[in-house]
Design an enzyme around this catalytic site. Structure first.
Site, short mmCIF file in Angstrom:
data_model
loop_
_atom_site.label_atom_id
_atom_site.label_comp_id
_atom_site.label_asym_id
_atom_site.label_seq_id
_atom_site.Cartn_x
_atom_site.Cartn_y
_atom_site.Cartn_z
N ARG A 58 74.57 20.55 16.96
CA ARG A 58 73.88 19.25 16.92
C ARG A 58 72.73 19.22 15.90
O ARG A 58 72.23 18.16 15.57
CB ARG A 58 73.43 18.83 18.32
CG ARG A 58 74.62 18.42 19.20
CD ARG A 58 74.20 18.09 20.60
NE ARG A 58 73.57 19.19 21.28
CZ ARG A 58 74.21 20.18 21.87
NH1 ARG A 58 75.53 20.22 21.88
NH2 ARG A 58 73.54 21.15 22.47
N GLU A 95 70.64 31.95 28.72
CA GLU A 95 70.26 32.06 30.13
C GLU A 95 70.97 33.25 30.78
O GLU A 95 70.39 34.01 31.53
CB GLU A 95 70.65 30.77 30.85
CG GLU A 95 69.45 30.02 31.37
CD GLU A 95 69.84 28.71 31.97
OE1 GLU A 95 70.54 27.95 31.30
OE2 GLU A 95 69.44 28.48 33.12
P1 AMP Z 1 67.15 27.34 23.22
O1 AMP Z 1 67.66 28.46 22.40
O2 AMP Z 1 67.05 27.64 24.67
O3 AMP Z 1 65.87 26.75 22.66
O4 AMP Z 1 68.24 26.19 23.17
C1 AMP Z 1 68.33 25.36 22.08
C2 AMP Z 1 69.75 25.03 21.73
O5 AMP Z 1 70.50 24.70 22.89
C3 AMP Z 1 69.77 23.84 20.82
O6 AMP Z 1 70.70 24.08 19.78
C4 AMP Z 1 70.20 22.70 21.70
O7 AMP Z 1 71.18 21.92 21.06
C5 AMP Z 1 70.76 23.31 22.97
N1 AMP Z 1 70.13 22.81 24.20
C6 AMP Z 1 69.38 23.55 25.06
N2 AMP Z 1 69.00 22.82 26.11
C7 AMP Z 1 69.49 21.57 25.91
C8 AMP Z 1 69.42 20.34 26.65
N3 AMP Z 1 68.77 20.25 27.81
N4 AMP Z 1 70.05 19.27 26.14
C9 AMP Z 1 70.71 19.35 24.96
N5 AMP Z 1 70.82 20.47 24.22
C10 AMP Z 1 70.22 21.57 24.69
#
Ligand code: AMP
Length: 170
Positions: A58, A95
């Protein structure tokens, strides 16, 4: 314009317990797409940017649009095994377990000024891995730019040595 009106919460997607921030209502609305692009560019100001790095998948929606407006190139960071040429790899934690992100080894020249863009900053693991990839190539991370930051997950702490700017905070 209130951009949060164009972000849709999808409960328990892609798995139970996650509230997914769906940005497709914003993308499909011509005015919202235009205004949010301008607002994301405002977060960058007049800083010189050589390349915008966007994360699969995205991050790919806005990163090339921003690159065009900034007179910069666009570089994709992809999940393991998708890039055809020699790539650098970085593991990052999810996670549950680990995953790998890749970038083409010739995509950034030492000293180039890089803007990172993704749709959502959650735990910050993805963005931190991308920053590591860029620095391994000698790129300078000028700023990390997000459409949405989920403040309660404190992702900005993982990339605190870089400026972090987000259009929307939840
Ligand atoms: P993180 O590595 O945990 O910061 O997760 C970021 C990545 O996961 C990004 O590329 C987001 O597109 C996706 N992502 C994580 N949480 C969400 C959420 N609640 N809604 C949409 N995309 C998310």
């Amino acid at each position: 314009m209130n951009f949060s009106d164009y972000i849709r919460d999808i409960k328990d997607f892609p798995k139970e317990g996650i509230v997914f921030k769906d940005i497709t209502p914003l993308l499909k609305d011509a005015k919202a797409l235009n205004e949010s692009t301008k607002a994301l560019l405002n977060l960058v100001g007049n800083q010189k940017i050589d390349k915008v790095v966007g994360m699969e998948s995205r991050g790919f929606f806005f990163a090339p649009i921003l690159a065009l407006a900034l007179n910069a190139g666009f570089v994709p960071v992809r999940k393991a095994g998708k890039l055809p040429c020699t790539s650098l790899k970085e593991a990052y934690s999810l996670e549950y377990g680990n995953d790998v992100l890749e970038i083409h080894a010739d995509s950034i020249i030492k000293g180039e000024r890089i803007l990172i863009h993704d749709d959502v900053l959650a735990t910050g693991g993805t963005a931190a891995a991308v920053c590591r990839l860029i620095e391994r190539m000698g790129g300078v991370v000028v700023q990390c730019n997000f459409l949405i930051e989920l403040d309660f997950l404190n992702g900005a702490q993982k990339i605190e040595k870089y400026p972090v700017k987000s259009l929307l905070h939840f």
